[in-house]
Every structure is written in structure tokens, then in C-alpha cells.
Design a protein around this motif. Structure first.
Motif, short mmCIF file in Angstrom:
data_model
loop_
_atom_site.label_atom_id
_atom_site.label_comp_id
_atom_site.label_asym_id
_atom_site.label_seq_id
_atom_site.Cartn_x
_atom_site.Cartn_y
_atom_site.Cartn_z
N ASP A 85 0.84 -1.21 0.00
CA ASP A 85 0.00 0.00 0.00
C ASP A 85 0.87 1.26 0.00
O ASP A 85 0.60 2.21 -0.74
CB ASP A 85 -0.90 0.04 1.24
CG ASP A 85 -1.96 -1.04 1.26
OD1 ASP A 85 -2.16 -1.73 0.24
OD2 ASP A 85 -2.58 -1.21 2.34
N ARG A 86 1.89 1.26 0.83
CA ARG A 86 2.77 2.43 0.94
C ARG A 86 3.57 2.64 -0.35
O ARG A 86 3.78 3.78 -0.78
CB ARG A 86 3.68 2.28 2.15
CG ARG A 86 2.88 2.33 3.46
CD ARG A 86 3.73 2.09 4.69
NE ARG A 86 4.83 3.03 4.75
CZ ARG A 86 6.00 2.77 5.33
NH1 ARG A 86 6.22 1.60 5.89
NH2 ARG A 86 6.95 3.68 5.35
N ILE A 87 4.02 1.55 -0.97
CA ILE A 87 4.77 1.65 -2.22
C ILE A 87 3.87 2.18 -3.33
O ILE A 87 4.26 3.10 -4.08
CB ILE A 87 5.36 0.27 -2.60
CG1 ILE A 87 6.43 -0.15 -1.60
CG2 ILE A 87 5.91 0.29 -4.02
CD1 ILE A 87 6.83 -1.62 -1.71
N VAL A 88 2.69 1.62 -3.45
CA VAL A 88 1.74 2.06 -4.49
C VAL A 88 1.39 3.53 -4.31
O VAL A 88 1.37 4.30 -5.27
CB VAL A 88 0.48 1.17 -4.49
CG1 VAL A 88 -0.63 1.77 -5.35
CG2 VAL A 88 0.83 -0.25 -4.96
N GLU A 89 1.12 3.93 -3.08
CA GLU A 89 0.78 5.33 -2.82
C GLU A 89 1.93 6.25 -3.23
O GLU A 89 1.71 7.28 -3.89
CB GLU A 89 0.43 5.53 -1.35
CG GLU A 89 0.03 6.97 -1.04
CD GLU A 89 -0.44 7.14 0.39
OE1 GLU A 89 -1.25 8.06 0.60
OE2 GLU A 89 0.00 6.39 1.29
N ALA A 90 3.14 5.90 -2.85
CA ALA A 90 4.30 6.73 -3.22
C ALA A 90 4.44 6.80 -4.74
O ALA A 90 4.69 7.88 -5.30
CB ALA A 90 5.58 6.18 -2.59
N PHE A 91 4.28 5.68 -5.41
CA PHE A 91 4.41 5.63 -6.87
C PHE A 91 3.35 6.50 -7.55
O PHE A 91 3.65 7.20 -8.53
CB PHE A 91 4.30 4.17 -7.34
CG PHE A 91 4.41 4.01 -8.82
CD1 PHE A 91 5.63 4.15 -9.46
CD2 PHE A 91 3.29 3.71 -9.58
CE1 PHE A 91 5.74 3.99 -10.84
CE2 PHE A 91 3.38 3.56 -10.95
CZ PHE A 91 4.61 3.70 -11.58
N LEU A 92 2.13 6.47 -7.07
CA LEU A 92 1.05 7.17 -7.74
C LEU A 92 0.94 8.65 -7.38
O LEU A 92 0.33 9.41 -8.13
CB LEU A 92 -0.28 6.46 -7.46
CG LEU A 92 -0.38 5.06 -8.04
CD1 LEU A 92 -1.70 4.41 -7.64
CD2 LEU A 92 -0.23 5.07 -9.56
N THR A 93 1.52 9.05 -6.28
CA THR A 93 1.37 10.45 -5.86
C THR A 93 2.62 11.30 -6.08
O THR A 93 2.58 12.51 -5.85
CB THR A 93 0.97 10.53 -4.37
OG1 THR A 93 1.98 9.93 -3.57
CG2 THR A 93 -0.38 9.86 -4.12
N THR A 94 3.70 10.70 -6.53
CA THR A 94 4.94 11.44 -6.76
C THR A 94 5.03 11.86 -8.22
O THR A 94 4.79 11.06 -9.12
CB THR A 94 6.17 10.58 -6.39
OG1 THR A 94 6.06 10.18 -5.02
CG2 THR A 94 7.46 11.36 -6.60
N GLU A 95 5.36 13.11 -8.45
CA GLU A 95 5.50 13.65 -9.80
C GLU A 95 6.95 13.58 -10.27
O GLU A 95 7.88 13.62 -9.47
CB GLU A 95 5.02 15.11 -9.84
CG GLU A 95 3.53 15.27 -9.56
CD GLU A 95 2.65 14.58 -10.57
OE1 GLU A 95 3.00 14.57 -11.77
OE2 GLU A 95 1.61 14.03 -10.16
N PHE A 96 7.13 13.51 -11.56
CA PHE A 96 8.45 13.56 -12.19
C PHE A 96 9.01 14.97 -12.04
O PHE A 96 8.32 15.96 -12.28
CB PHE A 96 8.30 13.19 -13.67
CG PHE A 96 9.57 13.26 -14.48
CD1 PHE A 96 10.74 12.65 -14.04
CD2 PHE A 96 9.59 13.91 -15.70
CE1 PHE A 96 11.90 12.70 -14.80
CE2 PHE A 96 10.74 13.96 -16.47
CZ PHE A 96 11.89 13.36 -16.02
N GLU A 97 10.28 15.08 -11.65
CA GLU A 97 10.91 16.38 -11.44
C GLU A 97 11.32 17.06 -12.74
O GLU A 97 11.49 18.27 -12.77
CB GLU A 97 12.15 16.24 -10.54
CG GLU A 97 11.81 15.97 -9.10
CD GLU A 97 13.04 15.86 -8.22
OE1 GLU A 97 14.19 15.95 -8.72
OE2 GLU A 97 12.86 15.67 -7.01
N GLY A 98 11.54 16.29 -13.80
CA GLY A 98 11.98 16.89 -15.05
C GLY A 98 13.39 17.44 -14.91
O GLY A 98 14.26 16.83 -14.28
N GLY A 99 13.63 18.62 -15.50
CA GLY A 99 14.95 19.24 -15.40
C GLY A 99 16.04 18.34 -15.93
O GLY A 99 15.91 17.73 -16.99
#
Length: 145
Positions: free
Chosen positions: A117-131
Motif C-alpha cells: 500500500d505504501r509503495i503504491v501510494e508513493a508511486f502514484l502520488t509522486t510527480e516527475f521532477e523533469g529538469g
């Protein structure tokens, strides 16, 4: 956001757990199988889930087998897929921030449901930084030929 899911028999229970978590958090799910604990070949389901992401039908994907290794290798064979095998939330966060991973692989026999659950949440709520990371993602894309 629509998420594709794929698994083999060894990842079936974890896929079902993740599916319930996703639906409970308002995500749409495209379940690409498998649908029981009967023995199947993970490349079929890793490919199906990855093709749903590569085609744009789903924004992200999650695949599960016993270790997460074989199904992640299979998903990564699909052009445009960057699938990362993660065993804890920090790796899931960093692969989104720095690699713009569009798929997550989990080892259903390696971690429990709370960690998943914690892994999935981190994966789905984190945005790509780009740059500076965009250059590297572009180099990865060039490898796909």
C-alpha cells in the motif's frame, strides 16, 4: 487516473489486494489478468499491462509476480515502458522523481500488503521532477530504438 494491473499466479493475491486499494482510493483499474492462482506465464500478463500504458489507455501500470523480477523484465520489453521493481516506498518515490517510471513491479512473495500500500501510494502520488532528469529519460527512450 486509470491504472493497468497484471500478474501471474504467484502475484494474484497481491494484485487483488492492490486492486481493492486502488478502487478504494478513487483510481480506475484495467485488470489485465491473471484471474486465479492457476499456473500461468507471467510474460503474457506483464506485456498486456504494459501495452495498456504504452497505448495511452492507462496512465500508469502495476505488475506483480512472486519476486517482481520476471514480470518487470517482461513489461520493460514494451516500447515506451519504464517499469521499476520496488520493495519499499523511497524507491517508488525516487523512480517517479528521477526516472519518470510509468510502471511499478512488486514481488507478491517478497513484501506484505501494508508495505505494498505504501509503495503504491508513493508511486502514484509522486510527480516527475523533469529538469536534468529529462535528459536521462530521453537517453533511456533512445535505447528502445
Amino acid at each position: 487516473m486509470k491504472i493497468s494491473l497484471g500478474c501471474d499466479h504467484g502475484g494474484f493475491a497481491m494484485k487483488e489486494h492492490i486492486k481493492t486499494w486502488l478502487e478504494g482510493h478513487g483510481y480506475q483499474v484495467e485488470d489485465c489478468g491473471c484471474y486465479s492462482t492457476d499456473s500461468v506465464d507471467y510474460p503474457i500478463y506483464g506485456k498486456a499491462a504494459a501495452e495498456a500504458v504504452a497505448s495511452g489507455a492507462c496512465q500508469r501500470g502495476i505488475v506483480v509476480c512472486t519476486t517482481g523480477i520476471g514480470i518487470s523484465i517482461s513489461a520493460n520489453k514494451v516500447k515506451g515502458i519504464r517499469c521499476a521493481l520496488c520493495h519499499e516506498p523511497l524507491s517508488a518515490e525516487m523512480t517517479r522523481r528521477h526516472n519518470d517510471a510509468n510502471m511499478l513491479a512488486i514481488g507478491g512473495g517478497m513484501i506484505g500488503p501494508n508495505m505494498a500500500d505504501r509503495i503504491v501510494e508513493a508511486f502514484l502520488t509522486t510527480e516527475f521532477e523533469g529538469g536534468r532528469h529529462q535528459r536521462r529519460v530521453d537517453l533511456i527512450s533512445d535505447i528502445e530504438g
